[in-house]
Enzyme design. Structure first.
Site, PDB file in Angstrom:
ATOM      1  N   PRO A 117       0.844  -1.199   0.000  1.00 11.72           N
ATOM      2  CA  PRO A 117       0.000   0.000   0.000  1.00 11.72           C
ATOM      3  C   PRO A 117       0.884   1.256   0.000  1.00 11.72           C
ATOM      4  CG  PRO A 117      -0.506  -1.445   1.881  1.00 11.72           C
ATOM      5  CD  PRO A 117       0.681  -2.032   1.195  1.00 11.72           C
ATOM      6  N   GLY A 119       2.172   5.246   0.397  1.00 10.56           N
ATOM      7  CA  GLY A 119       1.948   6.457   1.201  1.00 10.56           C
ATOM      8  C   GLY A 119       1.614   6.229   2.653  1.00 10.56           C
ATOM      9  N   GLY A 121       4.055   4.597   4.834  1.00  9.37           N
ATOM     10  CA  GLY A 121       5.267   4.383   5.626  1.00  9.37           C
ATOM     11  C   GLY A 121       5.888   3.014   5.462  1.00  9.37           C
ATOM     12  N   LEU A 122       5.466   2.278   4.445  1.00  9.78           N
ATOM     13  CA  LEU A 122       6.061   0.952   4.246  1.00  9.78           C
ATOM     14  C   LEU A 122       7.159   0.978   3.177  1.00  9.78           C
ATOM     15  CD1 LEU A 122       2.912  -1.349   4.518  1.00  9.78           C
ATOM     16  CD2 LEU A 122       4.517  -0.684   6.294  1.00  9.78           C
ATOM     17  N   GLY A 123       7.533   2.168   2.777  1.00 12.24           N
ATOM     18  CA  GLY A 123       8.685   2.295   1.876  1.00 12.24           C
ATOM     19  C   GLY A 123       8.407   1.895   0.440  1.00 12.24           C
ATOM     20  N   ALA A 126      10.628   3.921  -2.025  1.00 12.89           N
ATOM     21  CA  ALA A 126      12.029   3.479  -2.012  1.00 12.89           C
ATOM     22  C   ALA A 126      12.168   2.135  -2.730  1.00 12.89           C
ATOM     23  CB  ALA A 126      12.530   3.367  -0.580  1.00 12.89           C
ATOM     24  N   ASP A 168      15.441   3.701   4.002  1.00 15.22           N
ATOM     25  CA  ASP A 168      14.490   2.859   3.267  1.00 15.22           C
ATOM     26  C   ASP A 168      15.166   2.137   2.102  1.00 15.22           C
ATOM     27  OD1 ASP A 168      12.764   4.301   4.842  1.00 15.22           O
ATOM     28  OD2 ASP A 168      11.276   4.611   3.276  1.00 15.22           O
TER      29      ASP A 168
END
Ligand code: PMV
Length: 336
Positions: A117, A119, A121-123, A126, A168
């Site tokens: 998913p 946006g 914060g799971l990178g 990156a 990241d």
């Protein structure tokens, strides 16, 4: 539209990540602990011999666009205005590889497929950059060095947020569980005793990492002494967490996650939905829970005592109406 003839074809895949300790403070030199997770972004890159210098990027998150004339022109094929903002770093990543390889005038098509998913914060950005650089690089050179791929990806990420710590991209490239030092751009692998049972929960509120990082900078500039003290506490928490993980003291790791969350609240990047999820996780038996990544909503990471417990926590979070899933550490990192 002229038919494109594909000259060569390469694939790469890079994992997303969670930050267990130290987000935001890592930008100012404190260490962070990150883990690559078993959710991947895959990239398929091809060279084309039609329309030299045209670069087409499509992502299954609903954005696509084409760049030509050295990036002077852009046409969104899908996703409207949002497309350019999402695709620019990837375009820049591709151009960097091409310029270093003296292949400036070649057409490239890139297809990105994401299980992450975006946006929250799971990178995902990156991992997209890392996999894109690796796939495009591999079109011209067999087995490019991971270090080089990572450096190009970090440079491209700087387009979206110029203060990026690079954490990241490092974890997405090299995989595993690591302690990362942004100042020296070095990382140390952390050996776990037993396995970490982790649950991700999504507040459903997307964030802009650069806006949140800018907000923390404003906080730091107006609260210098307080920020120094919080950053020192964040460093201490991170170092203690490293020892606790290595010695298998997971209840201590959970406690430290809760302490880290309080620091994140103090610098103003938490959200009432984060607090709601943390409470649900803790009532369902989590040993600790906190924001993972830039915050402002985004995702929460919770630590469970066992696989069974993490399944229970995820189901409680889902029952409250949030997306939630268990994650495992990915030890392989970038593959191509
Ligand atoms: O983009 P996110 O949400 O994965 O967060 C990145 C982590 C920060 O520490 C907030 C920024 C950075 O560059 O390390």
């Amino acid at each position: 539209m002229p038919l494109s003839i594909h000259m060569s074809h390469c694939k790469a895949s890079a994992p997303a990540k969670v930050i267990l300790f130290g987000e935001h403070f890592v930008v100012y030199g404190s260490p962070a602990i990150l883990a690559a997770i078993n959710k991947h972004i895959s990239v398929d890159a091809r060279t084309t011999i039609h329309d030299e210098d045209k670069i087409v990027i499509r992502s299954d998150i609903g954005v696509a666009g084409e760049y030509w004339h050295n990036g002077e022109f852009f046409n969104a094929l899908e996703g409207g205005k949002k497309a350019k903002a999402v695709l620019d770093p990837l375009y820049r990543a591709i151009r960097q590889v091409l310029s270093k390889r003296n292949n400036k005038n070649i057409g490239i098509e890139v297809d990105i497929s994401s299980k992450v998913p975006p946006g929250i914060g799971l990178g995902s950005s990156a991992a997209s950059c890392v996999a894109t650089v690796a796939a495009v690089y591999s079109l011209f050179q067999k087995n490019p060095s991971r270090q080089k791929v990572c450096e190009f990806a970090i440079e491209s990420e700087r387009l979206i947020h110029k203060r990026t710590s690079g954490a990241d991209c490092y974890v997405s490239t090299f995989g595993g569980l690591m302690q990362y030092y942004s100042k020296s751009r070095r990382f140390k692998n952390i050996e776990t005793k037993g396995s970490l049972s982790l649950v991700v929960a999504n507040t459903g509120i997307k964030h802009s990492t650069s806006d949140l990082v800018a907000g923390v900078k404003r906080f730091k500039d107006t609260n210098k002494i307080l920020f120094e003290s919080l950053a020192k506490q964040a460093s201490d928490i991170c170092l203690q967490a490293c020892t606790a993980i290595e010695s298998g003291k997971y209840d201590k790791v959970g406690e430290l996650m809760n302490e880290n969350q309080i620091l994140l609240q103090q610098i103003g990047i938490s959200h009432h939905k984060v607090h709601d999820i943390i409470e649900i996780c803790s009532k369902a038996g989590a040993m600790g829970a906190k924001i993972t990544g830039a915050g402002g909503g985004g995702a929460v990471i919770a630590l469970a005592a066992s696989k069974q417990e993490s399944t229970k926590i995820a189901s409680h979070v889902k029952a409250a109406g949030y997306q939630s899933f268990e994650v495992k550490i990915d030890y392989d990192g970038l593959s191509f």
